[in-house]
Design an enzyme around this catalytic site. Structure first.
Site, PDB file in Angstrom:
ATOM      1  N   PRO A 234       0.885  -1.314  -0.039  1.00 34.79           N
ATOM      2  CA  PRO A 234       0.000   0.004   0.060  1.00 34.79           C
ATOM      3  C   PRO A 234       0.897   1.317   0.099  1.00 34.79           C
ATOM      4  O   PRO A 234       2.069   1.283   0.388  1.00 34.79           O
ATOM      5  CB  PRO A 234      -0.646  -0.114   1.257  1.00 34.79           C
ATOM      6  N   LYS A 239       8.308   1.521   0.620  1.00 37.13           N
ATOM      7  CA  LYS A 239       8.877   0.810  -0.213  1.00 37.13           C
ATOM      8  C   LYS A 239      10.097   1.706  -1.130  1.00 37.13           C
ATOM      9  O   LYS A 239      11.403   1.060  -1.225  1.00 37.13           O
ATOM     10  CB  LYS A 239       8.035   0.577  -1.708  1.00 37.13           C
ATOM     11  N   HIS A 456     -28.499   9.502  17.400  1.00 37.70           N
ATOM     12  CA  HIS A 456     -27.817   8.630  16.394  1.00 37.70           C
ATOM     13  C   HIS A 456     -26.683   7.972  16.740  1.00 37.70           C
ATOM     14  O   HIS A 456     -26.299   6.714  16.728  1.00 37.70           O
ATOM     15  CB  HIS A 456     -27.574   9.569  15.170  1.00 37.70           C
ATOM     16  N   GLU A 457     -25.607   8.889  17.569  1.00 37.27           N
ATOM     17  CA  GLU A 457     -24.400   8.331  17.751  1.00 37.27           C
ATOM     18  C   GLU A 457     -24.812   7.278  18.853  1.00 37.27           C
ATOM     19  O   GLU A 457     -23.893   6.335  19.270  1.00 37.27           O
ATOM     20  CB  GLU A 457     -23.622   9.676  18.431  1.00 37.27           C
TER      21      GLU A 457
END
Length: 673
Positions: A234, A239, A456-457
């Site tokens: 990823p 790299k 909602h939370e």
């Protein structure tokens, strides 16, 4: 015969100086030949030679408008008045120009001056008398023309070098390699000590380093070092840094080039640059060639000519394949490349003999994240409150670049409050800032909107608390961050595989926000759009890819063909997949509603606490619902940390929400609108 074969034809080699010399000569001829014409035509008209006697007659007739006397050459130039042009030249103004003149040679300057003075006194000549120096004028014109020519040559050379990339060869160097060469890899100043974690990847490339240092160790046994190593992983996992470390450890020349540097607007340039790169590498062998983002030129070639593939890119790929393993030999030249899209590379590029090894550079695990934090914390002034173990546990799925960003953001937050050191809270705020965005406490919301967001939370928190495999809750907030009006933070376990039950519990937790809105407000809103999107994608993945459907068990329809637009299943199967997804999502939605109904009292208390405090933590949820029925190892660790944090008077602990398999799903934030 050998001597004759070795002799090369004695032909002149091309040199850019020829072009520069030719242009200078051409400009000089053009400018100097036009000098006389410009001087002659100063007044914008033609001229003709005449004798001194006729000159005096024309002056006495009033035809002289201006007289210019050249004392050095004993010549004068009489400009003719417009009304006498027809008489003097026997032609009209269109043919002679607006200011025609007569060129006259004279014997004595004094006699000419006396004649013109008498003509002025008699009123026959009313013009001006001027003098010019031919030698000084020629010198000035010559300097001006040479300066003009040099200016144009300079402009031409400048633009040609710009077109050639500044390499000095101009447009003729367009086919040359743009690779940046380091004569000694250790000039980069990067070794394996600078690469934290990635133990497996470093072991893979260590063999390349050993070969470059001591090749006889392998050649005496008849072995050959792999020609190429492909680093796959990823973005941000290190790299490119690992490739620099290989060159730094081996101490050999290092050629660094991006895959996009081969691509150019000119046909055939990419293949020419590939050949030039390998030519330079052979001269410097043993050496390393590193091609970053090789998918820019190594993408799989199209099997359908009618699709209109990029022939130039394919020609570049063909040249690369030939150079890596063709009739020519590249002994001592090792090719390393990096990409995060190995599935798109051409199969001929990945075969043995070209890229023999694929080295996977994955996202760091818990211990590796600790090592990366230690590397990036070296230049930062931290106090004793910073716990690297806690930071590593709170950043599952983070790459090395993400961790570097966390450290930098924490330093910026500390500097913003004029602190002398960076404390633990700065790092926790940095994690929240990177994952969720900047807090927007000034955003205006009505009391009804705030209550809807809190319900909602609280729905997410309640469902995750009572689902066995849901990620452990860390904190819930209704403070707007970024585009989200509320968010819930979780601490997921770093699973290597995920079961169907775990995925269903996660899906049920996602549906808790919408279920709470419908149950306790009587309406639904757009705030659950992100939840629904994630739940739907998860369900499609389970049915179409993981083979977890009831009607389509053990079937995977994953298709990796880039240019194949046809689905790998029929319309009948597509209808079955859609039905299965709809059924799975709705089942978890009903399950979420049932859990909320059973714990209605606790959910409402949690929502009221959110409205009053805006941010609540797992310990607040535990006071309302009691101990969580299922305690995972991650929750035990996090509970201990939060207990210590409470004793210290600092309970603001931030963590991630989603599974560690995908970086983009690490922290769930449900935008409410």
């Amino acid at each position: 015969m050998e001597q004759n074969d070795n002799k090369k034809p004695n032909t002149p080699r091309f040199n850019m100086s020829w072009i520069y010399f030719t242009i200078i000569v051409a400009l000089g001829i053009l400018l100097f030949t036009s000098n006389g014409n410009e001087a002659a035509g100063k007044g914008g008209g033609v001229g003709k030679k005449d004798n001194y006697f006729n000159f005096k007659e024309w002056v006495n007739k009033g035809a002289a408008k201006e007289v210019i006397i050249n004392k050095d050459e004993n010549e004068l130039r009489m400009y003719v008045a417009p009304e006498f042009i027809q008489k003097v030249f026997e032609a009209d103004v269109k043919q002679t120009g607006p200011n025609p003149y007569l060129e006259v040679e004279f014997g004595s300057v004094e006699s000419v001056e006396n004649f013109l003075n008498d003509a002025q006194k008699d009123g026959k000549f009313n013009g001006h008398i001027t003098y010019e120096n031919e030698k000084s004028g020629d010198m000035f014109n010559m300097i001006f023309n040479i300066g003009t020519a040099l200016f144009f040559v300079f402009i031409m050379i400048f633009f040609m070098r710009r077109m050639g990339g500044g390499g000095g060869g101009g447009v003729f160097s367009v086919g040359k390699s743009k690779a940046k060469m380091y004569e000694k890899g250790n000039d980069l100043g990067v070794t394996f000590k600078d690469v934290a974690a990635q133990v497996g990847a470093k072991e893979e490339v260590q063999e390349i380093v050993d070969f470059l240092k001591n090749p006889r160790k392998y050649t005496d046994l008849g072995g050959k070092i792999p020609k190429g190593a492909l680093l796959v992983g990823p973005p941000g996992t290190g790299k490119t840094l690992l490739a620099k470390a290989v060159a730094g450890e081996a101490g050999v020349p290092f050629f660094s080039m991006s895959g996009s540097d081969f691509v150019e607007m000119f046909v055939g340039v990419g293949a020419s640059r590939v050949r030039d790169l390998f030519r330079q590498a052979k001269e410097k062998a043993p050496c390393i060639i590193f091609i970053d983002e090789i998918d820019a030129v190594g993408r799989a070639r199209s099997k359908n000519p009618s699709m209109g593939g990029n022939d130039e890119r394919e020609n570049t790929l063909n040249a690369l394949l030939t150079e890596m393993d063709g009739f020519g030999t590249n002994s001592g030249v090792i090719i390393m490349a990096a990409t995060n899209r190995a599935d798109m590379l051409d199969s001929a590029l990945l075969r043995a003999g070209r890229f023999d090894r694929q080295i996977h550079v994955d996202l760091p695990d818990l211990n590796e994240r600790k090592e990366i934090f230690l590397v990036h914390l070296k230049p930062i002034r931290v106090d004793d409150s910073v716990d690297i173990d806690l930071l590593a546990r709170q950043t599952p799925g983070f790459s090395g670049a993400d961790i570097a960003n966390v450290c930098n953001e924490a330093a910026l937050i500390a500097a913003r409050r004029s602190a002398k050191t960076v404390c633990r809270q700065d790092f926790l705020d940095a994690v929240d800032r990177i994952i969720g965005g900047l807090e927007k406490k000034t955003k205006v919301m009505t009391a009804g909107e705030k209550r809807t967001i809190a319900l909602h939370e609280a729905g997410h928190a309640t469902i995750s608390w009572f689902c066995e495999h849901a990620n452990p809750l860390v904190k819930v907030s209704i403070v707007p961050r970024g585009k989200a009006l509320g968010a819930a933070w979780y601490l997921p376990e770093e699973r290597q595989i995920t079961t169907k039950e775990e995925m269903l519990d996660e899906m049920c937790s996602l549906m808790g926000g919408r279920a709470a809105e419908e149950l306790f407000t009587g309406h639904i809103s757009t705030g659950a759009m992100n939840d629904l999107e994630r739940a739907t994608k998860s369900a499609y993945g389970m049915i179409a890819y993981a083979g977890m459907g009831d009607m389509l068990p053990n079937i995977c329809y994953y298709n990796n063909q880039e240019y194949q637009f046809q689905r790998p299943y029929s319309d009948t199967t597509a209808k079955i997949i859609d039905d299965e997804v709809l059924k799975m999502v709705n089942e978890q939605y009903e399950r979420a509603k049932q859990i909320l109904i059973e714990h209605k009292k606790g959910h409402n208390a949690l929502a009221e606490l959110l409205i009053s405090r805006e941010v609540i933590f797992a310990e607040d949820v535990e006071r309302i619902f009691g101990k969580r029925p299922w305690i995972s190892r991650s929750q035990e660790i996090m509970g201990t940390e939060m207990k210590d944090s409470k004793e210290d008077g600092d309970a603001n602990v931030a963590a991630l929400e989603s599974p560690a398999e995908e970086k983009e799903d690490q922290n769930e934030q449900e935008p409410e609108s």
